[in-house]
Design a protein around this motif. Structure first.
Motif, short mmCIF file in Angstrom:
data_model
loop_
_atom_site.label_atom_id
_atom_site.label_comp_id
_atom_site.label_asym_id
_atom_site.label_seq_id
_atom_site.Cartn_x
_atom_site.Cartn_y
_atom_site.Cartn_z
N VAL A 143 -21.01 10.05 -43.63
CA VAL A 143 -20.93 11.25 -44.45
C VAL A 143 -21.12 12.47 -43.55
CG1 VAL A 143 -22.00 12.60 -46.31
CG2 VAL A 143 -21.73 10.12 -46.55
N GLY A 144 -20.19 13.40 -43.66
CA GLY A 144 -20.27 14.63 -42.89
C GLY A 144 -20.21 15.83 -43.81
N MET A 145 -20.32 17.01 -43.23
CA MET A 145 -20.29 18.23 -44.04
C MET A 145 -19.53 19.32 -43.29
SD MET A 145 -23.49 20.16 -45.92
CE MET A 145 -24.33 20.59 -44.39
N VAL A 146 -18.79 20.11 -44.07
CA VAL A 146 -18.04 21.23 -43.52
C VAL A 146 -18.12 22.39 -44.49
CG1 VAL A 146 -15.86 20.43 -44.54
CG2 VAL A 146 -15.80 21.94 -42.54
N ASP A 147 -18.13 23.60 -43.97
CA ASP A 147 -18.05 24.78 -44.82
C ASP A 147 -16.61 24.89 -45.31
OD1 ASP A 147 -18.79 27.02 -46.16
OD2 ASP A 147 -19.07 28.29 -44.39
N THR A 148 -16.41 24.96 -46.61
CA THR A 148 -15.07 24.91 -47.18
C THR A 148 -14.08 25.87 -46.53
OG1 THR A 148 -15.96 24.14 -49.29
CG2 THR A 148 -13.74 25.06 -49.33
N PRO A 149 -14.45 27.12 -46.21
CA PRO A 149 -13.48 28.00 -45.55
C PRO A 149 -13.03 27.49 -44.17
CG PRO A 149 -15.29 29.28 -46.48
CD PRO A 149 -15.69 27.83 -46.55
N LYS A 150 -13.80 26.58 -43.57
CA LYS A 150 -13.46 26.05 -42.25
C LYS A 150 -12.85 24.65 -42.32
CE LYS A 150 -17.05 28.74 -39.92
NZ LYS A 150 -18.26 28.70 -39.05
N LEU A 151 -12.58 24.19 -43.53
CA LEU A 151 -11.97 22.88 -43.71
C LEU A 151 -10.61 22.83 -43.01
CD1 LEU A 151 -12.36 20.16 -45.31
CD2 LEU A 151 -10.98 21.20 -47.11
N VAL A 152 -10.39 21.79 -42.21
CA VAL A 152 -9.13 21.65 -41.50
C VAL A 152 -8.19 20.81 -42.36
CG1 VAL A 152 -8.00 20.81 -39.40
CG2 VAL A 152 -10.32 21.78 -39.29
N GLY B 51 -12.69 18.56 -39.90
CA GLY B 51 -13.59 19.58 -39.38
C GLY B 51 -15.04 19.37 -39.73
N ALA B 52 -15.38 18.19 -40.25
CA ALA B 52 -16.75 17.94 -40.70
C ALA B 52 -17.66 17.48 -39.57
CB ALA B 52 -16.76 16.90 -41.81
N THR B 53 -18.89 17.93 -39.61
CA THR B 53 -19.93 17.45 -38.71
C THR B 53 -20.58 16.21 -39.32
OG1 THR B 53 -20.42 19.67 -37.90
CG2 THR B 53 -22.13 18.00 -37.63
N PRO B 54 -20.53 15.05 -38.66
CA PRO B 54 -21.17 13.86 -39.23
C PRO B 54 -22.68 14.08 -39.40
CG PRO B 54 -19.69 13.26 -37.45
CD PRO B 54 -19.83 14.75 -37.40
N LEU B 55 -23.19 13.71 -40.56
CA LEU B 55 -24.62 13.86 -40.85
C LEU B 55 -25.36 12.54 -40.72
CD1 LEU B 55 -24.45 16.12 -44.04
CD2 LEU B 55 -24.82 16.84 -41.67
N PHE B 56 -24.81 11.50 -41.38
CA PHE B 56 -25.48 10.20 -41.31
C PHE B 56 -24.49 9.07 -41.49
CE2 PHE B 56 -26.07 11.78 -45.70
CZ PHE B 56 -25.51 10.76 -46.45
N PHE B 57 -24.95 7.88 -41.14
CA PHE B 57 -24.12 6.68 -41.14
C PHE B 57 -24.93 5.54 -41.76
CE2 PHE B 57 -22.36 2.81 -39.21
CZ PHE B 57 -20.99 3.02 -39.39
N GLY C 87 -32.58 16.26 -40.40
CA GLY C 87 -32.35 16.14 -41.83
C GLY C 87 -32.88 14.88 -42.46
N VAL C 88 -33.24 13.87 -41.64
CA VAL C 88 -33.72 12.60 -42.19
C VAL C 88 -35.09 12.79 -42.83
CG1 VAL C 88 -34.38 10.23 -41.64
CG2 VAL C 88 -32.43 11.29 -40.47
N ALA C 89 -35.22 12.33 -44.08
CA ALA C 89 -36.46 12.55 -44.84
C ALA C 89 -37.14 11.25 -45.24
CB ALA C 89 -36.17 13.38 -46.09
N THR C 90 -36.66 10.11 -44.72
CA THR C 90 -37.27 8.82 -45.03
C THR C 90 -37.39 7.98 -43.77
OG1 THR C 90 -35.08 7.98 -45.62
CG2 THR C 90 -36.53 8.61 -47.42
N ASP C 91 -38.21 6.95 -43.83
CA ASP C 91 -38.35 6.00 -42.74
C ASP C 91 -37.45 4.79 -43.04
OD1 ASP C 91 -39.15 4.78 -40.44
OD2 ASP C 91 -41.29 4.74 -40.93
N ILE C 92 -37.27 3.93 -42.06
CA ILE C 92 -36.50 2.71 -42.26
C ILE C 92 -37.22 1.80 -43.25
CG2 ILE C 92 -37.59 1.66 -40.24
CD1 ILE C 92 -35.04 0.07 -39.79
N PHE D 8 -31.66 12.37 -47.07
CA PHE D 8 -31.21 13.29 -46.03
C PHE D 8 -31.08 14.68 -46.64
CE2 PHE D 8 -28.47 15.49 -43.11
CZ PHE D 8 -28.77 14.95 -41.87
N LYS D 9 -31.71 15.65 -45.99
CA LYS D 9 -31.66 17.03 -46.47
C LYS D 9 -30.85 17.85 -45.48
CE LYS D 9 -34.56 20.87 -48.08
NZ LYS D 9 -35.96 21.35 -48.27
N PRO D 10 -29.59 18.16 -45.81
CA PRO D 10 -28.74 18.88 -44.86
C PRO D 10 -29.12 20.35 -44.75
CG PRO D 10 -27.58 18.55 -46.92
CD PRO D 10 -28.88 17.80 -47.04
N GLU D 11 -28.85 20.91 -43.60
CA GLU D 11 -29.07 22.33 -43.37
C GLU D 11 -27.80 23.08 -43.79
OE1 GLU D 11 -30.21 25.69 -43.10
OE2 GLU D 11 -31.75 24.34 -42.28
#
Length: 353
Positions: A164-173, A102-108, A39-44, A51-54
């Motif tokens: 920052v993470g992301m979760v599908d709302t129906p699967k939110l814990v 229930g979120a999958t971490p995307l970036f830090f 998902g990373v779309a830039t360089d340091i 970041f472009k999440p799937e």
């Protein structure tokens, strides 16, 4: 002297070394790239990280964010001159928090501040941040390095960061579906993690132990036991979530069992914990004895060897334990159950043998 050095000479004379900053960036560039995910779309080096999440297959994607620091555990890094693990602590404190829902971490992103930038030390810190990101399969998307002369004592620095993470709302814990009879599964901590260090440092100073002494009850040194980084639970928990529903989760941080478990419980239920149902690390026995503390006091301050808790339907408890026990990166214990809450009672009851 280079033209760049001439231009920055006035700033250098005030205590800010631009060339040291450039050298630091050169040292960490490959390390940071090692954390990049698809998902990373830039360089340091940019002003902002892209970041472009799937989101394919998600009904309603929701972002979950968390932020934290390492606290006074940093004093151990200064004391032991060991800087390559506190970055793992930094990442762990935030990614474990967003995992609770229930979120999958995307970036830090991290923030490193010091009075005088030492590129070698700073690079060690970032190596730990990168390792934490790799352990949680998230990208180190960016950060800030602040050199602030006169603001910090010589040889010291501070750290903070957020995930920052992301979760599908129906699967939110959320914990809303937790009911009496549900089982609490505790995941072992690696040590003290990143809370309670003001007390631990006080006890260490009183004990007379040196950093290279053997820590009581272990074959490791004091430095090795105390600076052990916070365990990251992302991979085992996300894998378990693929095969079953987890009703609630708890990251056991400051406030221990008594303050953290109620954060995910409905008002109508309580958690009954069977003390002694998990293996206690020697460091907690030492803290208790050195500080003349009771176990209830310990459970109010520390994780006491349980760094993360899962709450599952009793029909799934054995399967969850079997799957977790099959892994090499975590130890799991059945530590209690959810019960109906009695009027005016606390939401955490610890049953001692």
């Amino acid at each position: 002297m280079s033209d760049s050095a001439k231009r920055s000479q006035a700033y250098t004379s005030a205590g800010v070394d631009i060339e040291a900053g450039n050298e630091f960036v050169r040292r960490i560039k490959d390390m940071v790239k090692s954390t990049f995910t698809p998902g990373v779309a830039t360089d340091i080096g940019g002003f902002g990280g892209l970041f472009k999440p799937e989101i394919a297959g998600m009904e309603a994607p929701m972002l979950v964010a968390g932020t934290d620091g390492v606290g006074t555990k940093l004093k151990l890094a200064f004391m032991f001159d060991k800087h390559d693990t506190v970055g793992i602590d930094l990442v762990a404190m935030s990614v474990n928090d967003v995992l609770v829902q229930g979120a999958t971490p995307l970036f830090f992103l991290d923030y490193f501040a010091t009075g005088k930038l030492e590129p070698g030390v700073a690079a060690q810190v970032v190596s730990g941040v990168c390792e934490g990101c790799r352990q949680s399969a998230c990208a180190l998307l960016g950060g800030e390095t602040a050199e602030m002369p006169g603001f910090y004592p010589d040889g010291e620095y501070d750290l903070s960061g957020f995930a920052v993470g992301m979760v599908d709302t129906p699967k939110l814990v959320t914990g809303k579906e937790i009911t009496p009879g549900d089982v609490l599964i505790g995941l072992a901590s690696s040590g003290v993690h990143s809370n309670g260090w003001s007390l631990v440092r006080k006890l260490l100073a009183q004990s007379g132990l040196d950093h290279d002494d053997t820590f009581p009850g272990t074959d490791r040194t004091v430095a090795e036991v105390l600076i052990e980084p916070t365990r990251i639970y992302v991979k085992p928990v996300l894998e378990l979530m693929e095969s079953m529903t987890i009703k609630g989760m708890v990251h056991v941080t400051g406030g221990g069992f008594y303050d953290n478990i109620p954060r995910v419980l409905p008002e109508t239920v309580a958690a009954s914990i069977n003390f002694g149902s998990w293996a206690m690390l020697p460091v907690f026995d030492w803290i208790k004895a050195q500080g003349d503390l009771s176990w209830p006091e310990m459970l109010q301050i520390f994780n006491c060897s349980i760094g993360y808790i899962l709450i599952v339907d009793p029909a799934h408890a054995d399967e969850a334990l079997e799957k977790l026990d099959a892994r090499e990166d975590v130890e799991a214990y059945r530590i209690g159950e959810i019960v109906k809450r009695q009027e005016a009672a606390e939401q955490v009851e610890v049953v001692f043998p």
